[in-house]
Design a protein around this motif. Structure first.
Motif, PDB file in Angstrom:
ATOM      1  N   ALA A 254       4.055   6.701   6.596  1.00 52.49           N
ATOM      2  CA  ALA A 254       4.457   6.151   5.295  1.00 52.49           C
ATOM      3  C   ALA A 254       5.811   6.701   4.873  1.00 52.49           C
ATOM      4  O   ALA A 254       6.666   5.977   4.340  1.00 52.49           O
ATOM      5  N   GLY A 311      -5.003   3.360   0.550  1.00 53.94           N
ATOM      6  CA  GLY A 311      -3.850   3.634  -0.313  1.00 53.94           C
ATOM      7  C   GLY A 311      -2.542   3.761   0.435  1.00 53.94           C
ATOM      8  O   GLY A 311      -1.474   3.861  -0.191  1.00 53.94           O
ATOM      9  N   THR A 312      -2.586   3.790   1.769  1.00 57.73           N
ATOM     10  CA  THR A 312      -1.350   3.886   2.557  1.00 57.73           C
ATOM     11  C   THR A 312      -0.491   2.638   2.292  1.00 57.73           C
ATOM     12  O   THR A 312      -0.992   1.517   2.362  1.00 57.73           O
ATOM     13  N   PRO A 313       0.799   2.806   1.986  1.00 56.73           N
ATOM     14  CA  PRO A 313       1.640   1.661   1.624  1.00 56.73           C
ATOM     15  C   PRO A 313       1.815   0.660   2.766  1.00 56.73           C
ATOM     16  O   PRO A 313       1.870   1.028   3.939  1.00 56.73           O
ATOM     17  N   TYR A 315       4.458  -2.642   3.736  1.00 57.32           N
ATOM     18  CA  TYR A 315       5.782  -3.119   3.353  1.00 57.32           C
ATOM     19  C   TYR A 315       6.055  -4.514   3.931  1.00 57.32           C
ATOM     20  O   TYR A 315       5.472  -4.907   4.942  1.00 57.32           O
ATOM     21  N   ILE A 350      -6.929  -5.431   2.352  1.00 61.01           N
ATOM     22  CA  ILE A 350      -6.152  -4.486   1.542  1.00 61.01           C
ATOM     23  C   ILE A 350      -6.969  -4.012   0.351  1.00 61.01           C
ATOM     24  O   ILE A 350      -7.890  -4.688  -0.111  1.00 61.01           O
ATOM     25  N   ASN A 351      -6.570  -2.851  -0.135  1.00 59.35           N
ATOM     26  CA  ASN A 351      -7.272  -2.286  -1.289  1.00 59.35           C
ATOM     27  C   ASN A 351      -6.702  -2.852  -2.590  1.00 59.35           C
ATOM     28  O   ASN A 351      -7.450  -3.117  -3.535  1.00 59.35           O
ATOM     29  N   TYR A 353      -2.841  -5.088  -4.220  1.00 64.39           N
ATOM     30  CA  TYR A 353      -1.551  -5.707  -3.910  1.00 64.39           C
ATOM     31  C   TYR A 353      -0.685  -5.618  -5.155  1.00 64.39           C
ATOM     32  O   TYR A 353      -1.162  -5.545  -6.295  1.00 64.39           O
ATOM     33  N   GLN A 366       7.306  -2.461  -0.935  1.00 70.10           N
ATOM     34  CA  GLN A 366       5.841  -2.345  -0.816  1.00 70.10           C
ATOM     35  C   GLN A 366       5.186  -3.554  -1.466  1.00 70.10           C
ATOM     36  O   GLN A 366       5.475  -3.883  -2.623  1.00 70.10           O
ATOM     37  N   GLU A 369      -1.455  -2.089  -0.331  1.00 73.77           N
ATOM     38  CA  GLU A 369      -1.860  -0.804   0.236  1.00 73.77           C
ATOM     39  C   GLU A 369      -3.117  -0.988   1.081  1.00 73.77           C
ATOM     40  O   GLU A 369      -3.902  -1.922   0.858  1.00 73.77           O
TER      41      GLU A 369
END
Length: 414
Positions: A254, A311-313, A315, A350-351, A353, A366, A369
């Motif tokens: 990240a 939670g990791t971004p 892109y 995804i968790n 947006y 970003q 996540e």
């Protein structure tokens, strides 16, 4: 990512396994108590088996001795019978000889009676009618005179010997018959006790075998319960280690992706270490590739699965327009980005947006996540590339696509 697929370091998908059961201390204690009780019972029965074995040996020796005594009694009886038969044969021979002598004496006595109450030797000789008869009468008189007493005495001795031999033989037979009967009874009794003891031994040996089987089953149950506890603890430890490693890798990736994105937005020179920033492309994710593009169990896996912590971004790989952001069947939540290069990029599971439909984004911005929504088996992003611009068809292998644009993803698992 397909439902029921577990993320593994090799990148090869396998069916997800649930967490191993974690037995309670009470369950482990109960299994231990069951094994201890079975072991104690096996020990108790083993003592009984030892006693039964010793008694079986003792009775077996007695049975062997009784059998030997019976054989000796039989042999002695046969010897006694042989002695009696020999004595009877000898007595019969003597009696035959005496009978012959008695016959000759009888003939002489008859002749004496018919020729007078007293027959002198001279008269007997003179009365002979010829030389042949004279010789016979002289021989008879000489035989009678010399042997009459001895023959009669031998007859009496033979009769006594016969009586004694017969009596001895009968006594020997009776004695041996009694001994044989006693030996046979002792052997029968020993055989019966041996059979009884063998039955008793078989019973306790059977009990021991049953309790040993119970002990083995109890040991297996204890091993299963203890093994389940150990497996659960190992699973927890491994899961924690994997999560820590994934978090560290995600944090590093990240950071690298953020630096590359910032450089891309500022149009500064930056080779990105394989980020693709100098070519106008930015690495869209960070983490560990766990499942590749291709056929899976009769269907097609249209993207690339990359595991990292929630939670990791995520892109934008290239500048473009958001075509869709929100709920998506199977993905839970997803973002669809139409790049200025004409390709559609999809982020699934995804968790959360951070863009809306119609938004313009620049490379490195970003957009979402990493999450674990929809048909997911663990935190990851499902990333697709559709070069023909269609949102739901025409997917291509993201690895080749990104590598060709300077974003080094490497082979699956890389």
């Amino acid at each position: 990512m397909l439902a029921g697929v577990l993320l593994v370091a090799s990148g090869a998908p396998v069916l997800a396994a649930p967490a191993p059961p974690n037995p309670t201390d009470g369950q482990i204690g109960a299994a231990q108590s069951e094994q201890d009780a079975a072991a104690a019972e096996v020990g108790r029965i083993a003592g009984q088996v030892a006693v039964a074995e010793a008694e079986l040996e003792r009775v077996g020796i007695q049975a062997e001795a009784a059998g030997t005594a019976y054989l000796l009694a039989e042999d002695a009886l046969l010897q006694a019978q042989a002695v009696a038969e020999q004595a009877a044969a000898e007595l019969q021979a003597a009696a035959t000889a005496v009978s012959n002598a008695e016959a000759r004496i009888g003939r002489f006595s008859r002749d004496s009676y018919m020729k007078g109450s007293t027959l002198a030797a001279t008269a007997a000789l003179l009365d002979a009618e010829g030389p042949g008869e004279l010789i016979q009468r002289a021989a008879l008189l000489d035989y009678v005179g010399a042997n009459e007493v001895d023959v009669l005495g031998e007859l009496q001795v033979a009769k006594v010997a016969h009586a004694n031999a017969d009596s001895s033989a009968r006594a020997a037979r009776d004695e041996m018959a009694a001994a044989e009967g006693a030996a046979q009874a002792a052997k029968a009794d020993a055989d019966a006790r041996l059979a009884t003891q063998q039955s008793a031994y078989a019973e306790v040996a059977g009990q021991k075998a049953r309790y040993e089987a119970e002990l083995q089953a109890a040991q297996i149950r204890l091993l299963e319960v203890q093994g389940a506890r150990d497996a659960h603890q190992q699973w927890v430890a491994q899961k924690q280690a994997e999560e820590a490693a994934a978090a560290a890798a995600a944090e590093r990736s990240a950071r690298e992706a953020a630096e590359a994105a910032a450089a891309a937005r500022n149009n500064g020179p930056h080779d990105g270490g394989g980020s693709g920033a100098s070519s106008g492309y930015v690495k869209p994710f960070s983490g560990r590739v766990t499942s590749c593009f291709g056929a899976r169990w009769g269907t097609n896996h249209n993207g690339l699965d990359v595991a990292s912590s929630i939670g990791t971004p995520l892109y934008a790989p290239v500048s473009g327009t958001v075509k869709r952001a929100g709920s998506a069947t199977g993905f839970g939540l997803a973002v669809y980005l139409l790049g200025d290069d004409g390709a559609v990029y999809v982020y699934g599971h995804i968790n959360d947006y951070f863009v809306r439909t119609g938004d313009r984004v620049v490379a490195g911005e970003q957009v979402a996540e990493v999450g674990n929504r929809g048909q997911s088996t663990g935190p990851h992003v499902h990333f697709e590339v559709h070069p023909n611009g269609a949102m739901y068809s025409g997917a291509s292998d993201p690895v080749g696509w990104l590598n060709a644009r300077g974003i080094r993803v490497g082979a699956c698992g890389g």
